[in-house]
Motif scaffolding. Sequence first.
Motif, PDB file in Angstrom:
ATOM      1  N   ARG A 316       0.843  -1.218   0.000  1.00  0.00           N
ATOM      2  CA  ARG A 316       0.000   0.000   0.000  1.00  0.00           C
ATOM      3  C   ARG A 316       0.867   1.253   0.000  1.00  0.00           C
ATOM      4  NH1 ARG A 316      -3.108  -2.942   3.759  1.00  0.00           N
ATOM      5  NH2 ARG A 316      -2.114  -1.820   5.486  1.00  0.00           N
ATOM      6  N   THR A 317       1.946   1.223   0.762  1.00  0.00           N
ATOM      7  CA  THR A 317       2.846   2.380   0.807  1.00  0.00           C
ATOM      8  C   THR A 317       3.415   2.679  -0.569  1.00  0.00           C
ATOM      9  OG1 THR A 317       3.471   1.890   3.095  1.00  0.00           O
ATOM     10  CG2 THR A 317       4.978   3.271   1.827  1.00  0.00           C
ATOM     11  N   ALA A 318       3.740   1.621  -1.327  1.00  0.00           N
ATOM     12  CA  ALA A 318       4.308   1.802  -2.659  1.00  0.00           C
ATOM     13  C   ALA A 318       3.243   2.035  -3.720  1.00  0.00           C
ATOM     14  CB  ALA A 318       5.140   0.579  -3.033  1.00  0.00           C
ATOM     15  N   GLY A 319       1.988   1.877  -3.369  1.00  0.00           N
ATOM     16  CA  GLY A 319       0.908   2.097  -4.327  1.00  0.00           C
ATOM     17  C   GLY A 319       0.779   1.002  -5.363  1.00  0.00           C
ATOM     18  N   VAL A 320       1.073  -0.253  -4.975  1.00  0.00           N
ATOM     19  CA  VAL A 320       0.997  -1.367  -5.919  1.00  0.00           C
ATOM     20  C   VAL A 320       0.170  -2.485  -5.304  1.00  0.00           C
ATOM     21  CG1 VAL A 320       3.212  -0.794  -6.979  1.00  0.00           C
ATOM     22  CG2 VAL A 320       3.150  -2.404  -5.069  1.00  0.00           C
ATOM     23  N   ASP A 321      -0.275  -3.384  -6.174  1.00  0.00           N
ATOM     24  CA  ASP A 321      -1.079  -4.517  -5.712  1.00  0.00           C
ATOM     25  C   ASP A 321      -0.257  -5.769  -5.483  1.00  0.00           C
ATOM     26  OD1 ASP A 321      -3.485  -3.019  -5.923  1.00  0.00           O
ATOM     27  OD2 ASP A 321      -3.510  -3.404  -8.087  1.00  0.00           O
ATOM     28  N   SER A 322       0.895  -5.867  -6.155  1.00  0.00           N
ATOM     29  CA  SER A 322       1.738  -7.054  -6.052  1.00  0.00           C
ATOM     30  C   SER A 322       3.192  -6.652  -6.232  1.00  0.00           C
ATOM     31  CB  SER A 322       1.346  -8.082  -7.122  1.00  0.00           C
ATOM     32  OG  SER A 322       2.317  -9.108  -7.200  1.00  0.00           O
ATOM     33  N   ILE A 323       4.064  -7.343  -5.549  1.00  0.00           N
ATOM     34  CA  ILE A 323       5.497  -7.056  -5.693  1.00  0.00           C
ATOM     35  C   ILE A 323       6.033  -7.630  -6.996  1.00  0.00           C
ATOM     36  CG2 ILE A 323       6.517  -9.132  -4.649  1.00  0.00           C
ATOM     37  CD1 ILE A 323       8.255  -7.076  -2.989  1.00  0.00           C
ATOM     38  N   ALA A 324       5.237  -8.465  -7.669  1.00  0.00           N
ATOM     39  CA  ALA A 324       5.667  -9.116  -8.904  1.00  0.00           C
ATOM     40  C   ALA A 324       5.093  -8.445 -10.139  1.00  0.00           C
ATOM     41  CB  ALA A 324       5.279 -10.590  -8.886  1.00  0.00           C
ATOM     42  N   GLU A 325       4.710  -7.175 -10.032  1.00  0.00           N
ATOM     43  CA  GLU A 325       4.229  -6.430 -11.196  1.00  0.00           C
ATOM     44  C   GLU A 325       5.243  -5.336 -11.533  1.00  0.00           C
ATOM     45  OE1 GLU A 325       1.202  -3.285 -10.566  1.00  0.00           O
ATOM     46  OE2 GLU A 325       0.826  -4.312  -8.653  1.00  0.00           O
ATOM     47  N   PRO A 326       5.346  -4.945 -12.800  1.00  0.00           N
ATOM     48  CA  PRO A 326       6.319  -3.923 -13.178  1.00  0.00           C
ATOM     49  C   PRO A 326       6.193  -2.624 -12.399  1.00  0.00           C
ATOM     50  CG  PRO A 326       5.495  -5.028 -15.135  1.00  0.00           C
ATOM     51  CD  PRO A 326       4.668  -5.514 -13.984  1.00  0.00           C
ATOM     52  N   ARG A 327       4.974  -2.267 -11.983  1.00  0.00           N
ATOM     53  CA  ARG A 327       4.786  -1.020 -11.243  1.00  0.00           C
ATOM     54  C   ARG A 327       5.497  -1.045  -9.891  1.00  0.00           C
ATOM     55  NH1 ARG A 327       0.152  -0.075  -9.504  1.00  0.00           N
ATOM     56  NH2 ARG A 327       0.104   2.212  -9.614  1.00  0.00           N
ATOM     57  N   ALA A 328       5.933  -2.226  -9.442  1.00  0.00           N
ATOM     58  CA  ALA A 328       6.640  -2.339  -8.165  1.00  0.00           C
ATOM     59  C   ALA A 328       8.151  -2.202  -8.332  1.00  0.00           C
ATOM     60  CB  ALA A 328       6.308  -3.677  -7.505  1.00  0.00           C
ATOM     61  N   LEU A 329       8.606  -1.802  -9.513  1.00  0.00           N
ATOM     62  CA  LEU A 329      10.048  -1.696  -9.740  1.00  0.00           C
ATOM     63  C   LEU A 329      10.713  -0.719  -8.776  1.00  0.00           C
ATOM     64  CD1 LEU A 329      10.259  -1.844 -13.634  1.00  0.00           C
ATOM     65  CD2 LEU A 329      11.413  -3.355 -12.021  1.00  0.00           C
ATOM     66  N   GLY A 330      10.049   0.378  -8.490  1.00  0.00           N
ATOM     67  CA  GLY A 330      10.603   1.337  -7.532  1.00  0.00           C
ATOM     68  C   GLY A 330      10.785   0.704  -6.160  1.00  0.00           C
ATOM     69  N   LEU A 331       9.817  -0.103  -5.750  1.00  0.00           N
ATOM     70  CA  LEU A 331       9.906  -0.786  -4.462  1.00  0.00           C
ATOM     71  C   LEU A 331      11.068  -1.773  -4.460  1.00  0.00           C
ATOM     72  CD1 LEU A 331       8.807  -1.454  -1.659  1.00  0.00           C
ATOM     73  CD2 LEU A 331       7.158  -2.998  -2.739  1.00  0.00           C
ATOM     74  N   LEU A 332      11.256  -2.494  -5.567  1.00  0.00           N
ATOM     75  CA  LEU A 332      12.362  -3.437  -5.656  1.00  0.00           C
ATOM     76  C   LEU A 332      13.702  -2.718  -5.543  1.00  0.00           C
ATOM     77  CD1 LEU A 332      11.190  -5.816  -8.556  1.00  0.00           C
ATOM     78  CD2 LEU A 332      10.780  -6.003  -6.101  1.00  0.00           C
ATOM     79  N   VAL A 333      13.816  -1.561  -6.202  1.00  0.00           N
ATOM     80  CA  VAL A 333      15.056  -0.781  -6.138  1.00  0.00           C
ATOM     81  C   VAL A 333      15.314  -0.296  -4.710  1.00  0.00           C
ATOM     82  CG1 VAL A 333      16.140   1.386  -6.869  1.00  0.00           C
ATOM     83  CG2 VAL A 333      15.032  -0.091  -8.555  1.00  0.00           C
ATOM     84  N   ALA A 334      14.248   0.139  -4.032  1.00  0.00           N
ATOM     85  CA  ALA A 334      14.399   0.627  -2.655  1.00  0.00           C
ATOM     86  C   ALA A 334      14.839  -0.490  -1.717  1.00  0.00           C
ATOM     87  CB  ALA A 334      13.081   1.230  -2.175  1.00  0.00           C
ATOM     88  N   VAL A 335      14.224  -1.657  -1.840  1.00  0.00           N
ATOM     89  CA  VAL A 335      14.600  -2.793  -0.998  1.00  0.00           C
ATOM     90  C   VAL A 335      16.055  -3.177  -1.258  1.00  0.00           C
ATOM     91  CG1 VAL A 335      14.182  -5.240  -0.562  1.00  0.00           C
ATOM     92  CG2 VAL A 335      12.249  -3.661  -0.770  1.00  0.00           C
ATOM     93  N   ALA A 336      16.454  -3.198  -2.541  1.00  0.00           N
ATOM     94  CA  ALA A 336      17.834  -3.538  -2.884  1.00  0.00           C
ATOM     95  C   ALA A 336      18.816  -2.515  -2.323  1.00  0.00           C
ATOM     96  CB  ALA A 336      17.983  -3.632  -4.402  1.00  0.00           C
ATOM     97  N   ALA A 337      18.443  -1.232  -2.350  1.00  0.00           N
ATOM     98  CA  ALA A 337      19.319  -0.182  -1.837  1.00  0.00           C
ATOM     99  C   ALA A 337      19.531  -0.329  -0.333  1.00  0.00           C
ATOM    100  CB  ALA A 337      18.743   1.190  -2.169  1.00  0.00           C
ATOM    101  N   VAL A 338      18.457  -0.577   0.397  1.00  0.00           N
ATOM    102  CA  VAL A 338      18.565  -0.738   1.851  1.00  0.00           C
ATOM    103  C   VAL A 338      19.373  -1.985   2.184  1.00  0.00           C
ATOM    104  CG1 VAL A 338      17.260  -1.161   3.967  1.00  0.00           C
ATOM    105  CG2 VAL A 338      16.428   0.517   2.305  1.00  0.00           C
ATOM    106  N   ALA A 339      19.074  -3.088   1.499  1.00  0.00           N
ATOM    107  CA  ALA A 339      19.798  -4.340   1.760  1.00  0.00           C
ATOM    108  C   ALA A 339      21.282  -4.180   1.442  1.00  0.00           C
ATOM    109  CB  ALA A 339      19.199  -5.470   0.933  1.00  0.00           C
ATOM    110  N   GLY A 340      21.583  -3.492   0.330  1.00  0.00           N
ATOM    111  CA  GLY A 340      22.973  -3.286  -0.048  1.00  0.00           C
ATOM    112  C   GLY A 340      23.727  -2.454   0.968  1.00  0.00           C
TER     113      GLY A 340
END
Length: 418
Positions: A316-340
């Motif tokens: 909901r925070t990212a404004g997406v319905d699934s983490i496996a949709e292209p619209r969640a790319l920003g969320l994936l980048v953010a998670v990768a940045a924090v993990a890195g």
Amino acid sequence: MTVRGWAVVAFGVLVVAGIVLAAVLIPWHRPPAPRADQLGALGQFDKGQVDKAKAFHAALRPGSYGSMLIGLVVALVLGFTPLGAWLVTLAGRPFGGHWVARALLGGLLIVLVSEVVTLPFAAWRHTIVVRYGISTQGWGAWTVDLVKGWAVGAVIGGVALLGFFAVVRLAPRWWWAWGAAGAAILVVLLSFVLPVLVEPVFNKFTPMADGPLRTELIQLADRDGVPVKDVLIADASRRTRAVNAYVSGFGPTRRIVVYDTMLTEATPGEVVSVAAHELGHAKEQDVLVGTVLGALGTAAAVIGLYLLGFWSGLLRTAGVDSIAEPRALGLLVAVAAVAGLVATPAQAFVTRQVEARADDHALELTQDPATFESMQRKLGSVNLAEPDPPAWEQFLFASHPSTVERMAAARAWARGER
């Protein structure tokens, strides 16, 4: 067992496998270089040279850490607000919102925003390395290299994104399993392909002419049981005055690469000492070990993202319905940045241990601690490395032992203490 249950089991197996391999293959317990020897090594440097190196790194730090901070903030904004999803939607709109357009163009746009925001810091860094005489590049050549880097990243990233979201569409319930396998295969493939296909994009490589140095390097590799196909010279001088050498490739593609700057700045013995260090990496299969650990970690990360996708509040925070949709790319980048960012100190510690082992290998192979020490002093002086950097910075970010640590280790080895 549910699909999620299988994902949890697979994630646990991959994590445990990575921990076991790291525990067995990484040289965790290495004696520290004696501090008294470090201070003695520091005394071998000209004070003016040390002051110049300190000033150089002091000038670099605001840009380096500023870029890191701004890049993280941008990633968090793109991932933990609907902005990233909006940008991906915008990128796909001219193509009817097709998933391919969203994945490729949306991913490109997300990365481009981050690159553009941090571009002033990269330009700032370039002005400093030019001012201190490290870089030989003008703005035109620097821009060409920058664009080449972006292009290579876009191709690799595009292939990865297209493959990932194709798997999601073909196997909507089990995409995490196929995606993890595909990601691991991609990591292994890139380890073999990058030295052969990507390195020539940035440098021209020519065979070293027959002569005493080439013969000695080939004989050194044979004596070490790490045969190489060739000895190449990289035209590094067209972009830098820094000196270096490395061993690249696997098996039939393995070669020793020497910067042309190294041939003008270092003695033949010092070139051999650097090559002996790099052969240590090949002897211990450090690249292969890193590739396997990277493949396991990447596969675990894909499954981790799948499990993270059950966190509805995050979606909901990212404004997406699934983490496996292209619209969640920003969320994936953010998670990768924090993990890195969180993983950086641990990764730095591991690489320092591995580099220290390669130093020991060079000493054993050459039986010449005096030349090893002079080589480290030469590398530090020409490359403007800070001989004894701040302890906090060394702990958090350094991929190699400091110059004085490496020189001190050579002195301890000479006394039979390592």
